[in-house]
Design a protein around this motif. Structure first.
Motif, PDB file in Angstrom:
ATOM      1  N   MET A   1       8.995 -14.352  10.767  1.00  0.00           N
ATOM      2  CA  MET A   1       9.473 -13.014  10.458  1.00  0.00           C
ATOM      3  C   MET A   1       8.568 -11.969  11.107  1.00  0.00           C
ATOM      4  O   MET A   1       7.381 -12.208  11.353  1.00  0.00           O
ATOM      5  CB  MET A   1       9.516 -12.784   8.936  1.00  0.00           C
ATOM      6  N   VAL A   2       9.153 -10.820  11.404  1.00  0.00           N
ATOM      7  CA  VAL A   2       8.386  -9.631  11.753  1.00  0.00           C
ATOM      8  C   VAL A   2       8.293  -8.795  10.478  1.00  0.00           C
ATOM      9  O   VAL A   2       9.293  -8.610   9.782  1.00  0.00           O
ATOM     10  CB  VAL A   2       9.059  -8.838  12.881  1.00  0.00           C
ATOM     11  N   TYR A   3       7.107  -8.321  10.157  1.00  0.00           N
ATOM     12  CA  TYR A   3       6.947  -7.563   8.913  1.00  0.00           C
ATOM     13  C   TYR A   3       6.259  -6.227   9.179  1.00  0.00           C
ATOM     14  O   TYR A   3       5.494  -6.072  10.129  1.00  0.00           O
ATOM     15  CB  TYR A   3       6.146  -8.358   7.875  1.00  0.00           C
ATOM     16  N   GLY A   4       6.571  -5.263   8.328  1.00  0.00           N
ATOM     17  CA  GLY A   4       5.901  -3.966   8.364  1.00  0.00           C
ATOM     18  C   GLY A   4       5.196  -3.741   7.047  1.00  0.00           C
ATOM     19  O   GLY A   4       4.401  -4.563   6.596  1.00  0.00           O
ATOM     20  N   ASP A   5       5.511  -2.622   6.397  1.00  0.00           N
ATOM     21  CA  ASP A   5       4.932  -2.342   5.087  1.00  0.00           C
ATOM     22  C   ASP A   5       5.403  -3.356   4.063  1.00  0.00           C
ATOM     23  O   ASP A   5       6.548  -3.815   4.093  1.00  0.00           O
ATOM     24  CB  ASP A   5       5.354  -0.951   4.596  1.00  0.00           C
ATOM     25  N   GLY A   6       4.532  -3.666   3.114  1.00  0.00           N
ATOM     26  CA  GLY A   6       4.956  -4.424   1.950  1.00  0.00           C
ATOM     27  C   GLY A   6       5.725  -3.541   0.981  1.00  0.00           C
ATOM     28  O   GLY A   6       5.776  -2.314   1.133  1.00  0.00           O
ATOM     29  N   ALA A   7       6.339  -4.169   0.000  1.00  0.00           N
ATOM     30  CA  ALA A   7       7.135  -3.429  -0.988  1.00  0.00           C
ATOM     31  C   ALA A   7       6.464  -3.556  -2.347  1.00  0.00           C
ATOM     32  O   ALA A   7       6.787  -4.424  -3.151  1.00  0.00           O
ATOM     33  CB  ALA A   7       8.564  -3.970  -1.035  1.00  0.00           C
ATOM     34  N   PHE A   8       5.479  -2.710  -2.578  1.00  0.00           N
ATOM     35  CA  PHE A   8       4.767  -2.739  -3.853  1.00  0.00           C
ATOM     36  C   PHE A   8       4.225  -1.347  -4.145  1.00  0.00           C
ATOM     37  O   PHE A   8       4.127  -0.504  -3.256  1.00  0.00           O
ATOM     38  CB  PHE A   8       3.621  -3.754  -3.821  1.00  0.00           C
ATOM     39  N   LYS A   9       3.868  -1.103  -5.403  1.00  0.00           N
ATOM     40  CA  LYS A   9       3.385   0.211  -5.809  1.00  0.00           C
ATOM     41  C   LYS A   9       2.016   0.103  -6.456  1.00  0.00           C
ATOM     42  O   LYS A   9       1.769  -0.795  -7.254  1.00  0.00           O
ATOM     43  CB  LYS A   9       4.371   0.868  -6.788  1.00  0.00           C
ATOM     44  N   ASP A  10       1.141   1.017  -6.081  1.00  0.00           N
ATOM     45  CA  ASP A  10      -0.194   1.098  -6.659  1.00  0.00           C
ATOM     46  C   ASP A  10      -0.099   1.832  -7.994  1.00  0.00           C
ATOM     47  O   ASP A  10       0.262   3.005  -8.032  1.00  0.00           O
ATOM     48  CB  ASP A  10      -1.105   1.862  -5.688  1.00  0.00           C
ATOM     49  N   PRO A  11      -0.410   1.173  -9.117  1.00  0.00           N
ATOM     50  CA  PRO A  11      -0.244   1.835 -10.415  1.00  0.00           C
ATOM     51  C   PRO A  11      -1.260   2.934 -10.675  1.00  0.00           C
ATOM     52  O   PRO A  11      -1.049   3.766 -11.553  1.00  0.00           O
ATOM     53  CB  PRO A  11      -0.420   0.681 -11.413  1.00  0.00           C
ATOM     54  N   VAL A  12      -2.351   2.961  -9.922  1.00  0.00           N
ATOM     55  CA  VAL A  12      -3.369   3.994 -10.110  1.00  0.00           C
ATOM     56  C   VAL A  12      -3.123   5.170  -9.164  1.00  0.00           C
ATOM     57  O   VAL A  12      -2.996   6.310  -9.579  1.00  0.00           O
ATOM     58  CB  VAL A  12      -4.783   3.413  -9.897  1.00  0.00           C
ATOM     59  N   GLY A  13      -3.042   4.873  -7.880  1.00  0.00           N
ATOM     60  CA  GLY A  13      -2.799   5.931  -6.901  1.00  0.00           C
ATOM     61  C   GLY A  13      -1.368   6.405  -6.859  1.00  0.00           C
ATOM     62  O   GLY A  13      -1.062   7.424  -6.257  1.00  0.00           O
ATOM     63  N   LYS A  14      -0.459   5.635  -7.470  1.00  0.00           N
ATOM     64  CA  LYS A  14       0.979   5.958  -7.573  1.00  0.00           C
ATOM     65  C   LYS A  14       1.720   5.843  -6.251  1.00  0.00           C
ATOM     66  O   LYS A  14       2.878   6.249  -6.154  1.00  0.00           O
ATOM     67  CB  LYS A  14       1.198   7.377  -8.137  1.00  0.00           C
TER      68      LYS A  14
END
Length: 399
Positions: free
Chosen positions: A279-292
């Protein structure tokens, strides 16, 4: 001996990629060299991830601010243009904004508040509440925003993005007006020519603006969809997924990625006899709960992947089985019962959607999950590992 290791993710070092390099050959050679150096072997259903940045670099997929300006002027008329809901990013949007402003006489910049689409905050929700502002209804001028909230700098970057984006627009020679609103139709009080810059909600935004009487509405994925004076382009995503390359250029999201992943898969099958997924990948799909901050500023996690990465996980929850179906078992009997349940699930190729024994497993696409693992493994700094090898991802407790 029983195997005691599950999923392993390795960053694979590669040469510095330049335009014209044979990306498939570099990937294959780098993975094989890493395997020899570290003493491991490839296995069927291993996953190889290639970061989009090096793919685009090998393709020379770049555009200048003048290319962007020419395309914006041609599509939106070159007068007053509303630029709606860009993310707050020096890397992702500032150079694009210079190009956009260069193609306009005036830019009416409309920012969402309290944060942009991916979680970069202009102000906090608490400050919003204290000011008595309704973000769903209230449209703020720049003067009113400053009166209520003053001059705020981003927590991590130390940048006042309102002031910064104004300086970018004016530095490109365009007049600038800034408003704050969370209904895209608010821009139509200023101009009927709109470039909507949101990422994952862009289709809805365009639909609302068109229905409300906009004369011309384009999304970022409709800018730079074809070469401009010999520039790079992306026929599917346009400027979406682009990054700053220099002060004058952006690197666009890569093109023709499906050809690359299939070629790497075929080359490794020939070299090793192993059928790996790529696969070619870019950004992951997740959220930082502290920095939002929600990481996914690219239009998709993976623009291309081999067919074996299609779909979502189909797994049983071990703790559910242990606490419910087999609560009366322990030790070897418990292990045998759980192993049998997994084997029967695999043999039947049973779809576990809605099955209580799968509750709590991650209901996301495999490409999003694996691409996020790749992104976290490679990082975005100086690790020098743009290729990721993941082994054991498709194994389970019985393997």
């Amino acid at each position: 001996m029983e195997r005691l290791v599950g999923t392993v993710s390795r960053g694979v070092r590669a040469p510095i990629i330049r335009q014209g390099d044979d990306m498939a050959r570099i990937v294959v050679d780098s993975v094989l060299a890493a395997a020899e150096s570290e003493g491991f072997s490839l296995r069927d259903r291993d996953v190889i991830g290639i970061t989009e940045a090096v793919v685009a670099r090998s393709q020379g997929n770049y555009a200048t601010i003048q290319d962007i300006a020419n395309d914006v002027r041609q599509k939106l008329g070159g007068g007053t243009v509303g630029v709606v809901w860009p993310i707050l990013s020096r890397n992702r949007f500032a150079v694009c904004l210079r190009g956009i402003a260069g193609g306009c006489k005036k830019v009416v910049l409309m920012l969402s508040y309290p944060s942009d689409e991916v979680g970069n905050h202009l102000i906090t929700e608490d400050e919003l509440d204290a000011a008595g502002v309704d973000p769903w209804r209230d449209v703020l001028s720049e003067a009113r925003y400053r009166e209520l909230f003053g001059y705020k700098k981003h927590t991590f970057t130390g940048v006042d993005y309102v002031d910064y984006y104004r300086s970018v627009i004016e530095g490109a020679g365009a007049e600038c007006e800034i408003i704050f609103a969370n209904d895209p139709r608010a821009i139509l009080g200023c101009t009927k020519a709109v470039l909507t810059c949101d990422i994952h909600t862009r289709r809805r935004t365009k639909r609302l603006l068109t229905a409300a009487g906009a004369d011309a509405v384009f999304c970022l994925d409709e800018i730079m969809t074809a070469p401009v004076n010999g520039s790079g382009y992306n026929d599917q995503y346009g400027l979406l997924g682009s990054n700053k390359a220099t002060e004058e250029t952006v690197k666009l999201f890569p093109i023709h990625c499906q050809e690359l992943v299939e070629k790497v898969q075929a080359m490794l099958l020939e070299a090793t006899g192993r059928h790996v997924e790529v696969m070619v990948y870019g950004d992951g799909a997740f959220k930082d709960p502290v920095g939002k901050i929600w990481e996914l500023a690219d239009p998709v996690v993976s623009p291309a992947y081999t067919p074996g990465l299609e779909g979502t996980p189909n797994e049983l929850k071990l703790k559910y089985l242990a606490d419910n179906d087999f609560a009366d078992l322990t030790g070897a009997d418990l292990k045998a019962a759980i192993s049998k349940a997994i084997e029967e699930k695999d043999q039947k190729a049973e779809n576990l959607t809605g099955n209580m024994a799968s509750q709590g497993t991650t209901p996301r696409r495999l490409t999003d999950l694996i691409g996020s693992l790749c992104d976290l493994t490679s990082g975005s700094g100086d690790k020098g590992t743009p290729i990721i090898l993941i082994q054991g991802y498709f194994d389970n407790y019985t393997k």
